[in-house]
Every structure is written in C-alpha cells, then in structure tokens.
Design an enzyme around this catalytic site. Structure first.
Site, short mmCIF file in Angstrom:
data_model
loop_
_atom_site.label_atom_id
_atom_site.label_comp_id
_atom_site.label_asym_id
_atom_site.label_seq_id
_atom_site.Cartn_x
_atom_site.Cartn_y
_atom_site.Cartn_z
N GLY A 291 98.66 19.85 36.71
CA GLY A 291 99.47 19.11 37.71
C GLY A 291 99.01 19.49 39.11
O GLY A 291 99.79 19.50 40.06
N LEU B 233 103.18 20.37 45.02
CA LEU B 233 103.05 21.83 44.93
C LEU B 233 101.66 22.23 44.45
O LEU B 233 101.05 23.17 44.99
CB LEU B 233 104.11 22.38 43.96
CG LEU B 233 104.00 23.85 43.59
CD1 LEU B 233 104.19 24.76 44.81
CD2 LEU B 233 105.03 24.22 42.51
N ARG C 183 95.38 12.55 36.81
CA ARG C 183 94.60 11.64 37.67
C ARG C 183 93.31 12.32 38.17
O ARG C 183 93.10 13.50 37.90
CB ARG C 183 95.41 11.16 38.85
CG ARG C 183 96.45 12.13 39.36
CD ARG C 183 97.25 11.51 40.50
NE ARG C 183 98.35 12.36 40.91
CZ ARG C 183 98.71 12.54 42.17
NH1 ARG C 183 98.03 11.98 43.15
NH2 ARG C 183 99.75 13.30 42.47
N TYR D 104 116.28 15.03 34.30
CA TYR D 104 115.41 16.07 34.84
C TYR D 104 116.08 17.45 34.72
O TYR D 104 115.47 18.41 34.23
CB TYR D 104 115.12 15.73 36.31
CG TYR D 104 114.31 16.74 37.08
CD1 TYR D 104 112.98 16.99 36.76
CD2 TYR D 104 114.87 17.43 38.16
CE1 TYR D 104 112.23 17.89 37.50
CE2 TYR D 104 114.12 18.33 38.90
CZ TYR D 104 112.80 18.56 38.57
OH TYR D 104 112.06 19.45 39.30
P1 NAD Z 1 104.49 16.06 41.70
O1 NAD Z 1 105.14 14.88 41.06
O2 NAD Z 1 104.09 15.96 43.13
O3 NAD Z 1 103.20 16.50 40.86
C1 NAD Z 1 103.18 16.51 39.45
C2 NAD Z 1 101.73 16.29 39.02
O4 NAD Z 1 101.71 16.29 37.60
C3 NAD Z 1 101.17 14.94 39.49
O5 NAD Z 1 99.98 15.14 40.21
C4 NAD Z 1 100.91 14.18 38.19
O6 NAD Z 1 99.77 13.36 38.23
C5 NAD Z 1 100.74 15.32 37.20
N1 NAD Z 1 101.01 14.89 35.81
C6 NAD Z 1 101.94 14.02 35.38
N2 NAD Z 1 101.83 13.84 34.06
C7 NAD Z 1 100.80 14.62 33.66
C8 NAD Z 1 100.19 14.84 32.40
N3 NAD Z 1 100.63 14.23 31.28
N4 NAD Z 1 99.16 15.71 32.32
C9 NAD Z 1 98.71 16.33 33.45
N5 NAD Z 1 99.24 16.13 34.67
C10 NAD Z 1 100.27 15.29 34.76
O7 NAD Z 1 105.47 17.30 41.47
P2 NAD Z 1 105.60 18.62 42.38
O8 NAD Z 1 106.58 18.32 43.43
O9 NAD Z 1 104.27 19.14 42.74
O10 NAD Z 1 106.32 19.59 41.34
C11 NAD Z 1 105.60 20.55 40.59
C12 NAD Z 1 106.58 21.30 39.70
O11 NAD Z 1 107.58 21.93 40.51
C13 NAD Z 1 107.34 20.40 38.71
O12 NAD Z 1 107.51 21.09 37.50
C14 NAD Z 1 108.66 20.20 39.39
O13 NAD Z 1 109.68 19.94 38.45
C15 NAD Z 1 108.86 21.53 40.08
N6 NAD Z 1 109.78 21.42 41.23
C16 NAD Z 1 109.38 20.74 42.36
C17 NAD Z 1 110.27 20.61 43.42
C18 NAD Z 1 109.88 19.85 44.67
O14 NAD Z 1 110.71 19.73 45.59
N7 NAD Z 1 108.67 19.33 44.78
C19 NAD Z 1 111.54 21.20 43.34
C20 NAD Z 1 111.91 21.86 42.18
C21 NAD Z 1 111.00 21.99 41.14
#
Ligand code: NAD
Length: 316
Positions: free
Chosen positions: A8, A13, A36, A140
C-alpha cells in the site's frame, strides 16, 4: 541486510513512510508495493506491483527480495468502505490474514495500522482510554476491531511479532488522502490556497483526533524499533496528536489567508464523525515506547501552508 516490504506504498501514509524508511535503512533495502503503478515520489527504489489478496504472489515477492519485515497499509478507509461494505470487509480482513500467515514462518516483524474508527457511539468521547467500550458502526471500524483481535491472536498463539497503533486522521502534503472521514483536513489546505473557498462535508463544531504525518511516520518507526519485551499492548496502541474541528482549522488558516471563505454542507460522513472520539488518551504508548507528538494545530497549519505554497510555486 534483510529487506522491508511496504504494502500500500502509493497511499497517503505509504508514500511518506516509504520515503522515511528508505532514508533510514537505504533505498535498496525498502521494497515498495501497491496494486497500482508506482507514484513518482517512490519510483527511484525497488517496486513491485502486488495485489496483497493474492497470497502466492505475496510469497513470491517475499522470496524474490528476501523480505524480513512487512508494513501492511493497504485498506479501504471509512467513507469509501460505507459505499462498498463487502469489498471493504474482504480487502481489510483477507489482506491482513494473508500477511499474518507470512509471520508464522518467514517474516520476523509485521506492522499493521488500526484506527480511531474502532470506537463507536457508546465509547467515552473525551480522552478515550486504551481499553474501553468499542461498538464500531462502520464496516471500516468493524474490520479494524476484528483486525486488532487477529493481531493479538497471532501474537499469543503463534508468537508472531505484530505491532499496531490506532491512527487518528492523518494530515500531510506529499500525497492526497484515499477516502476517509478526516480527508477534509487535507483538502481544506489545497482549497484555501487555490480557490480561497472550501465546502466542508462536516459541521463546524465536529471535534476529531488528528495527527500530522511526520508524527505518524515517527510513531510507526519508533514502535517497530521498540524492545518487544516493553510492548504490553499486542492488539493496537492508542496514540494522540491534536484535536480540532473544521471551524478551528478554518480560523488557523485564516490567519494567513484572511479572505478564505468556508461553507458547511454535512453529508453521510457527519454520522461517521459523530460516532468517533473527540480526543484520545495515549498514556500506554507514552509509557511503553516513549511516544510524544511534536505537532499541534498551529505548527501543523504553518508547515502545511509553507510546503503546499512551495510545491505550487515549483510546479508553475
Ligand atoms: P490510502 O487509501 O491512501 O492508501 C491505501 C493504498 O493501498 C492505496 O495506494 C491502494 O492502491 C492500496 N491498495 C488497495 N488495495 C490493494 C491491494 N489489494 N493490494 C495492494 N495494495 C492495495 O490509505 P492511507 O491513508 O495511506 O492508509 C494507510 C493505512 O493507515 C490503512 O490501513 C488505513 O486504514 C490506516 N489509517 C489511515 C488513516 C488516515 O487518516 N489516512 C487513519 C487511520 C488509519
């Protein structure tokens, strides 16, 4: 040196965490991966296009690069999850179980983030404790709570060294957010600079826990570096940065942009935000691995505006 895999890595993040891990451990030792194609910021190091739902492909990537540690960040976030609950459940659960299984034989340390979405309307909202009532009402939140239970299960039953924390809303300027309820706190900066007006999907007084990206990245790496014997929580740690509402961040941005206008048109995300805490008590993280944040609302706002302004000047 054995290598780190970030799953990811093209997300909000993942992009920033990959950059920091490469700074610390060497570009060649941090393999970025995502469903991607690689985004520009992380193109200069090893990259694998990987669907983490495909366990045999995950095993292949681990073998090819001699991977030793995994940061598993792929997920569908809160707002997108409500639009496709079954897809969110499937991705968030199956991907975690695929990664946890690798911990039973070949991977020595796993990081997986949880979220403040594990809490729900019955949770005490102010200074939410580490251990408390948790009745999440979004797919979620349900998936993150189940994930926390799986992490602790794999630690207890199979001695998998998996570590986790419950992020609040994350705010950074390098990558755009991917469909969460706190996304407004990033979008508002872009709109303030580019359009001088913003239509907010939450009500003005919606207080939520938030964190600047540098703090989140530092917390993540510190937790992964901590002495395993010191870690008393093997589900997921509460961590806290700051709490603010849309009207508070609007006022802070208005100090630099006095003409900036905001309009409030709450949508379905208001209900999600209302079920989440106002603030988080993170004493256990402070005690076990010396967590403490560096950014408050004023410092975060100034840093975001400085960097976005510089970015826009350089792309003109
Ligand atoms: P994001 O949606 O920006 O990024 C997620 C990435 O995962 C994307 O680039 C997507 O292409 C990739 N992805 C999706 N399906 C996939 C698959 N099958 N195989 C491989 N990659 C895949 O999310 P983020 O904001 O970077 O969050 C990262 C983590 O942190 C997540 O677990 C999220 O739940 C957690 N989190 C984020 C926040 C926030 O505010 N951003 C808050 C709490 C927790």
């Amino acid at each position: 040196m054995k290598k780190i895999l970030v799953i990811g890595a093209c997300g909000q993040l993942g992009t920033e965490l990959t950059l920091k891990l490469r700074d610390l451990f060497g570009v060649e030792n941090v393999v970025a991966s995502d469903l991607r194609e690689a985004v520009d910021l992380i193109k200069d190091g090893p990259y694998e296009q990987l669907d983490v739902m495909d366990k045999s492909r995950l095993d292949e990537v681990i073998s090819t690069h001699d991977i030793d540690q995994i940061y598993h960040l792929a997920a569908i976030l809160s707002a997108r999850g409500e639009q496709n609950p079954m897809l969110a459940w499937d991705l968030n659960m199956t991907s975690l179980l695929n990664v946890l299984e690798t911990g039973r034989d070949r991977i020595t340390k796993i990081y997986w983030p949880s979220s403040i979405a594990v809490f729900g309307p019955d949770t005490p909202m102010v200074q939410t404790p580490q251990t408390t009532v948790m009745n999440p009402n979004t797919v979620y939140g349900i998936s993150k709570l189940a994930g926390e239970r799986w992490c602790e299960y794999y630690f207890q039953k199979y001695k998998v060294d998996v570590r986790s924390m419950r992020y609040p809303g994350l705010i950074g300027y390098k990558a755009k957010p991917g469909g969460g309820t706190t996304d407004y706190a990033v979008d508002i900066f872009w709109k303030a600079i580019l359009d001088k007006s913003y239509e907010c999907f939450l009500k003005p007084d919606t207080l939520l826990p938030m964190m600047y990206m540098d703090d989140a990245v530092k917390a993540t790496i510190d937790l992964m570096q901590a002495d395993p014997a010191a870690l008393k929580v093997r589900s997921s740690y509460n961590i806290s940065g700051m709490s603010f509402s849309p009207s508070m961040i609007y006022q802070e941005i208005s100090k630099r942009y006095p003409d900036f206008q905001i309009e409030y048109n709450p949508d379905f995300r208001q209900q999600i935000a209302d079920s989440w805490p106002d603030s988080i008590a993170d004493d256990q993280a402070r005690e076990d691995w010396n967590w403490s944040p560096s950014f408050d609302l004023a410092k975060m706002t100034a840093t975001m505006l400085d960097n976005l302004e510089a970015q826009l000047v350089s792309t003109k």
